[in-house]
Design an enzyme around this catalytic site. Structure first.
Site, short mmCIF file in Angstrom:
data_model
loop_
_atom_site.label_atom_id
_atom_site.label_comp_id
_atom_site.label_asym_id
_atom_site.label_seq_id
_atom_site.Cartn_x
_atom_site.Cartn_y
_atom_site.Cartn_z
CE LYS A 171 5.19 76.84 29.19
NZ LYS A 171 5.81 75.38 29.65
CD GLU B 129 6.46 72.39 27.40
OE1 GLU B 129 5.35 71.83 27.33
OE2 GLU B 129 6.51 73.65 27.64
CG ASP C 214 4.06 67.44 28.27
OD1 ASP C 214 3.62 67.29 29.44
OD2 ASP C 214 4.65 68.19 27.70
CG ASP D 236 10.53 71.68 30.69
OD1 ASP D 236 9.79 72.67 30.50
OD2 ASP D 236 10.13 70.51 31.24
P1 ADP Z 1 4.75 71.62 33.95
O1 ADP Z 1 5.51 70.92 32.71
O2 ADP Z 1 3.74 72.18 33.91
O3 ADP Z 1 5.82 72.58 34.69
P2 ADP Z 1 5.61 69.07 35.41
O4 ADP Z 1 5.90 68.25 34.15
O5 ADP Z 1 6.81 69.46 36.19
O6 ADP Z 1 4.76 70.47 35.00
O7 ADP Z 1 4.30 68.29 36.25
C1 ADP Z 1 3.97 69.01 37.41
C2 ADP Z 1 2.78 68.08 37.75
O8 ADP Z 1 3.22 67.08 38.20
C3 ADP Z 1 2.14 68.91 39.04
O9 ADP Z 1 0.76 68.93 38.83
C4 ADP Z 1 2.69 67.74 40.21
O10 ADP Z 1 1.51 67.66 41.23
C5 ADP Z 1 2.62 66.47 39.10
N1 ADP Z 1 3.26 65.32 39.76
C6 ADP Z 1 4.43 65.26 39.99
N2 ADP Z 1 4.90 64.24 40.47
C7 ADP Z 1 3.72 63.47 40.71
C8 ADP Z 1 3.20 62.59 41.45
N3 ADP Z 1 4.20 61.56 41.96
N4 ADP Z 1 2.01 62.05 41.24
C9 ADP Z 1 1.05 63.03 40.58
N5 ADP Z 1 1.33 64.10 40.31
C10 ADP Z 1 2.69 64.36 40.16
MG MG Z 2 6.17 70.42 30.90
#
Ligand code: ADP
Ligand code: MG
Length: 634
Positions: free
Chosen positions: A99, A199, A221, A26
């Site tokens: 990205k 995804e 998502d 991912d």
């Molecule tokens: P991406 O797919 O864009 O890489 P992720 O699925 O890893 O992103 O999600 C990242 C986002 O999730 C970030 O904006 C992060 O702040 C948010 N995030 C992760 N844990 C929490 C949480 N406990 N509460 C709120 N937001 C969260």
């Molecule tokens: Mg993601």
């Protein structure tokens, strides 16, 4: 992300020991992960398929690799958490959210608020614009490759051997350019791409929803940088994508920004220095994530200290949450479904941990969404399972997953109209053909203009490419048969071929990745087509009426010139009057009137046409050119 089942050719079961070492990756905007098959222990029985693919942790036990790379004079200084931690002190050299830069032009990057802390290499015309770092210019592909290398190294440490291939996930709405740059990044990192996978599809696979008999599934998502929503339909173990939507400029980052804005107004500074922005974002991010666990969060910035409450954050976030729900609504509408038709809702992406999001989603869909698989890991897990399938490690589950085409593709026909050949939301790979013909007598070449979009007029659609088919043998208008074949491969690349049937002469083109079509534009194009639906119908009706009328005028003009001798004075006068009044109607632009006058011209010229036909058949029987006959029979 169709999930249509296709058997692998000769999907023989892998012998013990022949298991391929593959991974699911991912490659996220904010965080990236890698998942592989993990042995369940020595001497264990052949374990159940579920639960054997796991995300891999680094030496500190962290599964998430922040998508950040720090460059220094000697090259890459750090990746992941170490790099992210230095974003505030070294903003120009720590590349985050790379990205979002994939497949983007120089202008798009410099205009984007996401990259205000960076400088870009001066070459504005470069195919892939580059970040200027202490190590020199690095484009988005090169930066992404560093993240992929770090993940591959993690898998290698784990398995003691390098990975033989990987399934890499991309947002459902990534265009060709973005997908291709993702592939290039993998190549640069020395990773063989088994497949790019959307995804949301990966998430559905991770949840194993294919073991159900049937159902409609929404995948919601919300990551750090993108929001994707997809509607999958499951029937007898086969998934089909009914619609996709979302917003590439909406994610947890944007929730951070509303907190920054709140902070800025509370702490009383008018303008935020670009160099301090990353640090401010981190403060906001920490407060927002803390809020997911507790009812309030303390925010400290410089000498200022304040409190953000869950209730106030909910208020700040409401417009963003509403935007995600509108995208859900559009997806339902695109698929012609009602809320009650949905059987499962999947929450994916770290940002769905925000209670305000989870609550809004369950209220909107009137059901508790599935969230028992870690929303950060679910995509990587699905990709890992898919990699296992593609590598032949799972002989009993040999199906491939298919994607959809987000916007209709077609060609421009006479009258500037668009003939759609592959409708939007068609599962890919796909091949569709349609026959076209020439417009003019003796026409030996044909220009094919490939367009993308939902509008009826070519000028309102996005022009992808033009190419010319030459070598059509001269024939009467409408007699040539040209087959136009559209093929979209599994990665969304479009090939168009035009073949003339009698000679087999052929021309083809591969539509090159086109920069800059992001989800915002896809959405705008869909919105425009809805907003202009009526006017488009009228434009099409007028275009078609005009075309028919012009065709008839040409034919009658030609016939009168050639065989005017067959006409008597009254007939000639009637035809000329009908021609003139059709000409007037054409200038007026009312399709109904044009059709009416065209019918009239047909009527008054009918017996003339019949006489010409007889004369020609006589000639043909006497051994004269048969082509003349075809000319008239049209
Ligand atoms: P991406 O797919 O864009 O890489 P992720 O699925 O890893 O992103 O999600 C990242 C986002 O999730 C970030 O904006 C992060 O702040 C948010 N995030 C992760 N844990 C929490 C949480 N406990 N509460 C709120 N937001 C969260
Ligand atoms: Mg993601």
């Amino acid at each position: 992300m169709g999930l249509l089942q296709i058997s692998e050719p000769g999907g023989a079961s892998p012998r013990r020991g022949s298991r391929k070492n593959v991974a699911g990756i991912d490659l996220g905007t904010t965080n990236s992960l890698i998942a592989t098959y993990v042995e369940s222990g020595q001497g264990a029985m052949e374990s159940a398929v579920e639960g054997t693919v796991q995300t891999l942790a680094d030496s500190h036990g962290a599964h998430l690799l922040p998508s950040a790379v720090q460059f220094g004079a000697t090259g890459v200084l750090a990746t992941g958490a170490a790099a992210k931690a230095r974003a505030a002190e070294d903003p120009a050299n720590v590349i985050i959210s790379v990205k979002r830069a994939l497949g983007k032009s120089h202008d798009e990057l410099t205009a984007s608020g996401d990259y205000r802390q960076y400088r870009f290499a001066a070459d504005r015309a470069a195919e892939a614009p580059a970040f200027l770092t202490a190590a020199g210019a690095r484009d988005a592909v090169a930066v992404s490759a560093e993240i992929l290398k770090a993940l591959a190294a993690r898998a290698e440490r784990h398995a003691g051997a390098s990975i033989e291939g990987a399934v890499i996930t991309v947002p459902a709405h990534f265009n060709d350019a973005q997908r291709q740059q993702t592939r290039q990044a993998a190549e640069l990192a020395g990773i063989k791409v088994l497949r790019l996978l959307n995804e949301p599809t990966a998430a559905a696979v991770a949840y194993g929803l294919d073991s159900n008999e049937r159902g409609n599934i929404i995948v919601y998502d919300l990551g750090g940088g993108t929001f994707d929503v997809s509607l999958l339909s499951l029937q007898k173990g086969i998934f089909e994508v009914l619609a996709t939507g979302g917003d590439t400029a909406l994610g947890g980052n944007d929730f951070d920004k509303v907190v920054v804005d709140w902070l800025a107004s509370k702490a009383g500074f008018a303008a935020i220095e670009p160099a301090r922005y990353p640090a401010l974002l981190q403060v906001a991010n920490r407060a927002r994530e803390a809020l997911s666990e507790a009812g309030q969060a303390e925010v400290v910035w410089g000498g200022w200290c304040g409190e953000l409450t869950a209730a106030h954050f909910a208020e700040l976030a409401a417009p963003l949450v509403r935007r995600t729900l509108s995208a859900c609504r559009r997806v339902l509408r695109d698929a012609g479904m009602k809320l009650g038709d949905i059987d499962h809702v999947l929450l994916v992406g770290g940002a769905t941990r925000m209670p305000v999001v989870r609550q809004a989603v369950s209220e909107y869909f009137a059901r508790e969404p599935l969230h028992d698989i870690d929303p950060d890991r679910v995509v990587a897990l699905g990709a890992g399972i898919q990699a296992e399938v593609l590598a032949g490690n799972r002989p009993n589950e040999d199906f491939l997953l298919l994607d959809v085409n987000p916007l209709s593709l077609g060609i421009e026909t006479m009258g500037e109209l668009v003939e759609k050949i592959i409708q939007r939301n068609t599962a890919i790979p796909v091949v569709k053909s349609q026959q076209f013909t020439t417009f003019k007598d003796g026409q030996t070449a044909m220009t094919l203009h490939i367009v993308q979009g939902e509008r009826e007029l070519a000028s309102e659609c996005r022009s992808l490419a033009r190419f010319t088919l030459r070598g059509i043998p001269p024939m009467a208008a409408g007699a040539a048969k040209v087959e136009v074949r559209f093929q979209i491969d599994a990665d969304g690349l479009l090939s168009v071929a035009a073949t003339e049937s009698s000679t087999g002469c052929k021309a083809e083109i591969q539509v090159k990745p086109s920069y800059g079509l992001d989800l915002g534009q896809v959405e705008k194009m869909l919105h425009d087509s809805r907003a202009h639906a009526r006017e488009d119908m009228q434009a099409r009706a007028l275009g078609e009426a005009k075309l028919e009328a012009e065709r008839l005028i040409d034919a009658i003009d030609g016939a009168v010139k050639e065989d005017g001798g067959l006409l008597d004075a009254a007939e000639r006068q009637a035809i000329e009057a009908a021609l003139a009044s059709l000409g007037e109607a054409l200038a007026g632009g009312d399709p109904a009137l044009i059709d009416e006058r065209r019918a009239r011209l047909n009527e008054v010229s009918e017996s003339f046409a019949a006489r010409r036909m007889n004369a020609t058949v006589g000639a043909a029987l006497r051994g004269e050119s048969i082509e003349t006959f075809e000319n008239l029979a049209k």
